[in-house]
Design a protein around this motif. Structure first.
Motif, mmCIF file in Angstrom:
data_model
loop_
_atom_site.group_PDB
_atom_site.id
_atom_site.type_symbol
_atom_site.label_atom_id
_atom_site.label_comp_id
_atom_site.label_asym_id
_atom_site.label_seq_id
_atom_site.Cartn_x
_atom_site.Cartn_y
_atom_site.Cartn_z
ATOM 1 N N ILE A 164 0.871 -1.173 0.000
ATOM 2 C CA ILE A 164 0.000 0.000 0.000
ATOM 3 C C ILE A 164 0.909 1.224 0.000
ATOM 4 N N GLY A 165 0.917 1.958 -1.114
ATOM 5 C CA GLY A 165 1.737 3.151 -1.235
ATOM 6 C C GLY A 165 0.946 4.390 -0.878
ATOM 7 N N ILE A 166 1.536 5.275 -0.065
ATOM 8 C CA ILE A 166 0.812 6.433 0.475
ATOM 9 C C ILE A 166 1.604 7.701 0.198
ATOM 10 N N ASP A 167 0.940 8.703 -0.369
ATOM 11 C CA ASP A 167 1.588 9.984 -0.637
ATOM 12 C C ASP A 167 0.523 11.051 -0.805
ATOM 13 N N LEU A 168 0.909 12.301 -0.573
ATOM 14 C CA LEU A 168 -0.015 13.427 -0.772
ATOM 15 C C LEU A 168 0.022 13.948 -2.203
ATOM 16 N N ASP A 188 -3.495 12.129 3.919
ATOM 17 C CA ASP A 188 -2.622 12.342 5.065
ATOM 18 C C ASP A 188 -2.629 11.117 5.975
ATOM 19 N N VAL A 189 -1.990 11.253 7.134
ATOM 20 C CA VAL A 189 -1.852 10.125 8.050
ATOM 21 C C VAL A 189 -3.209 9.609 8.507
ATOM 22 N N SER A 190 -4.136 10.515 8.810
ATOM 23 C CA SER A 190 -5.446 10.093 9.319
ATOM 24 C C SER A 190 -6.217 9.275 8.302
ATOM 25 N N SER A 191 -6.284 9.775 7.060
ATOM 26 C CA SER A 191 -7.029 9.033 6.035
ATOM 27 C C SER A 191 -6.287 7.767 5.635
ATOM 28 N N ALA A 192 -4.963 7.788 5.713
ATOM 29 C CA ALA A 192 -4.187 6.592 5.389
ATOM 30 C C ALA A 192 -4.494 5.471 6.378
ATOM 31 N N LYS A 193 -4.675 5.829 7.656
ATOM 32 C CA LYS A 193 -5.005 4.829 8.663
ATOM 33 C C LYS A 193 -6.304 4.118 8.307
ATOM 34 N N VAL A 194 -7.303 4.885 7.920
ATOM 35 C CA VAL A 194 -8.606 4.304 7.537
ATOM 36 C C VAL A 194 -8.424 3.371 6.347
ATOM 37 N N HIS A 195 -7.680 3.826 5.349
ATOM 38 C CA HIS A 195 -7.470 3.033 4.139
ATOM 39 C C HIS A 195 -6.732 1.735 4.448
ATOM 40 N N VAL A 196 -5.651 1.833 5.222
ATOM 41 C CA VAL A 196 -4.839 0.650 5.526
ATOM 42 C C VAL A 196 -5.645 -0.370 6.322
ATOM 43 N N LEU A 197 -6.360 0.089 7.337
ATOM 44 C CA LEU A 197 -7.134 -0.851 8.160
ATOM 45 C C LEU A 197 -8.252 -1.501 7.362
ATOM 46 N N ILE A 214 9.891 12.516 7.465
ATOM 47 C CA ILE A 214 9.154 13.478 8.293
ATOM 48 C C ILE A 214 8.765 12.777 9.595
ATOM 49 N N PRO A 215 9.301 13.194 10.737
ATOM 50 C CA PRO A 215 9.034 12.474 11.988
ATOM 51 C C PRO A 215 7.548 12.302 12.298
ATOM 52 N N GLN A 216 6.735 13.335 12.017
ATOM 53 C CA GLN A 216 5.304 13.237 12.308
ATOM 54 C C GLN A 216 4.647 12.081 11.553
ATOM 55 N N VAL A 217 5.107 11.849 10.332
ATOM 56 C CA VAL A 217 4.533 10.764 9.527
ATOM 57 C C VAL A 217 4.909 9.414 10.134
ATOM 58 N N GLY A 218 6.154 9.283 10.566
ATOM 59 C CA GLY A 218 6.578 8.041 11.191
ATOM 60 C C GLY A 218 5.789 7.731 12.445
ATOM 61 N N VAL A 219 5.609 8.723 13.289
ATOM 62 C CA VAL A 219 4.841 8.515 14.526
ATOM 63 C C VAL A 219 3.375 8.196 14.206
ATOM 64 N N GLY A 220 2.790 8.932 13.265
ATOM 65 C CA GLY A 220 1.394 8.688 12.908
ATOM 66 C C GLY A 220 1.152 7.309 12.334
ATOM 67 N N SER A 221 2.129 6.780 11.610
ATOM 68 C CA SER A 221 1.942 5.477 10.971
ATOM 69 C C SER A 221 1.962 4.320 11.971
ATOM 70 N N LEU A 222 2.405 4.572 13.190
ATOM 71 C CA LEU A 222 2.400 3.505 14.205
ATOM 72 C C LEU A 222 0.984 2.981 14.450
ATOM 73 N N GLU A 223 -0.023 3.812 14.167
ATOM 74 C CA GLU A 223 -1.407 3.438 14.450
ATOM 75 C C GLU A 223 -1.952 2.406 13.469
ATOM 76 N N TRP A 224 -1.272 2.155 12.352
ATOM 77 C CA TRP A 224 -1.809 1.168 11.405
ATOM 78 C C TRP A 224 -0.853 -0.002 11.177
ATOM 79 N N ILE A 225 0.069 -0.203 12.123
ATOM 80 C CA ILE A 225 0.965 -1.356 12.046
ATOM 81 C C ILE A 225 0.400 -2.473 12.916
ATOM 82 N N ALA A 226 0.403 -3.682 12.377
ATOM 83 C CA ALA A 226 -0.167 -4.828 13.083
ATOM 84 C C ALA A 226 0.632 -5.167 14.331
#
Length: 335
Positions: A164-168, A188-197, A214-226
């Motif tokens: 799943i490739g994610i970009d703005l 963005d990170v929020s919509s990516a979480k919905v898409h990934v899940l 971008i550190p914010q992106v790395g931290v935000g992506s923790l929410e959609w890792i199994a």
């Protein structure tokens, strides 16, 4: 003979200098090369041009990916000869003296020479695959589909992953699609979480490759890792980020937060040359990339946005800085 080289003389100032080139006496391991094409690495070189990279001194010549013709050799003991076409970690100059003790490889005769400098980007991207636990059939996320993120996505698919490739950027997503990345999300990170899940039936990806830096992106992506998954930091983190480090660390420490493994994927974690005690090396990765490019299994042509003369260097960096959807894969043609 006259040499030309791109120089970062001060922050955001790019010049092309012309000067005499004198190789003098070559050591046994040295060769002189005449560049054919060099490739700009946007993230690294713009960071250098900003003046914020402590390891890069101004005035200085940037660049680390080149395809060249050998015009002089120091010794006949090694296998390189005048006229050989080689890939190497060359800077943005017409002539350069380099050592053959490193990642200097003869280019296959059938290979498109414009593709050759992209080998460096691909081997950087390959580090994220090497350090990961990606297996056939795994779900893998990639944030940031620039040159390196795009290639990481392609290589993860070649590993057998569902990527799943994610970009703005709509343009980057379009290029990734042309390169064969199957599942793409613009958001963005929020919509990516919905898409990934949604795509993973709520489980999340088992491996996430963070390529934006971008550190914010790395931290935000923790929410959609199994759970028991991993995040691989491929892009070098840059910029300031203020947050709760305890919350971040609990994603690693606590099972109910995922018990996620954090991994770094900087290319220099592997040796340059083959080593009997280490399976992977930059030379081995480069040879594998040559094969993948030659067989059109790793797509390069869609990544080329501009082929410019060195005299257009200032334009190239201005474009990469301010017009990111138009400038992405920029080659200098020294021929």
């Amino acid at each position: 003979m006259k040499n030309k080289r791109v120089v970062f003389s001060s922050p955001w100032k790019v010049e092309l200098l012309e000067e005499d080139f004198n190789s003098q006496i070559l050591r046994e391991d040295e060769i002189v090369v005449k560049k054919l094409y060099t490739l700009i690495s946007p993230g690294t070189e713009l960071a250098c041009l900003s003046g914020n990279e402590s390891w890069f001194s101004m005035p200085g010549t940037p660049g680390y990916a080149a395809v060249s013709e050998i015009v002089d050799v120091g010794d006949d003991e090694h296998s390189f000869r005048k006229g050989d076409i080689v890939f190497h970690y060359g800077d943005h100059s017409k002539y350069q003296k380099v050592s053959v003790r490193g990642n200097v490889l003869k280019v296959p005769e059938t290979m498109n020479l414009r593709w050759v400098p992209f080998t460096r980007m691909a081997t950087v991207a390959a580090t994220s695959i090497r350090v990961s636990n990606i297996e056939f059939g795994d779900d893998v996320g990639v944030t940031g589909l620039g040159l390196i993120g795009n290639m990481a996505a392609q290589l993860a698919q070649l590993q057998g992953a569902n990527v799943i490739g994610i970009d703005l950027s709509g343009k980057r997503l379009e290029i990734a699609e042309r390169c064969g990345v199957f599942d793409l999300h613009n958001g963005d990170v929020s919509s990516a979480k919905v898409h990934v899940l949604e795509k993973t039936n709520g489980a999340g990806v088992s491996t996430h490759i963070e390529a934006t830096g971008i550190p914010q992106v790395g931290v935000g992506s923790l929410e959609w890792i199994a759970k028991l998954g991993e995040i691989v930091f491929l892009g070098s983190p840059r910029g300031e980020f203020n947050g709760d480090i305890t919350d971040v660390l609990n994603y690693c420490h606590l099972y109910n937060r995922g018990c996620i493994t954090f991994k770094g994927a900087h290319e220099w974690r592997f040796p340059i040359e083959p080593n009997e005690f280490v399976k992977h090396s930059l030379v081995r990765n480069s040879n594998i990339v040559f094969d993948l490019m030659n067989r059109i299994k790793l797509q390069v042509e869609p990544l080329i946005s501009h082929v410019l003369a060195p005299e257009q260097a200032a334009l190239a960096y201005e474009g990469l800085r301010n017009y990111k959807d138009e400038y992405f894969g920029v080659l200098f043609d020294w021929s």
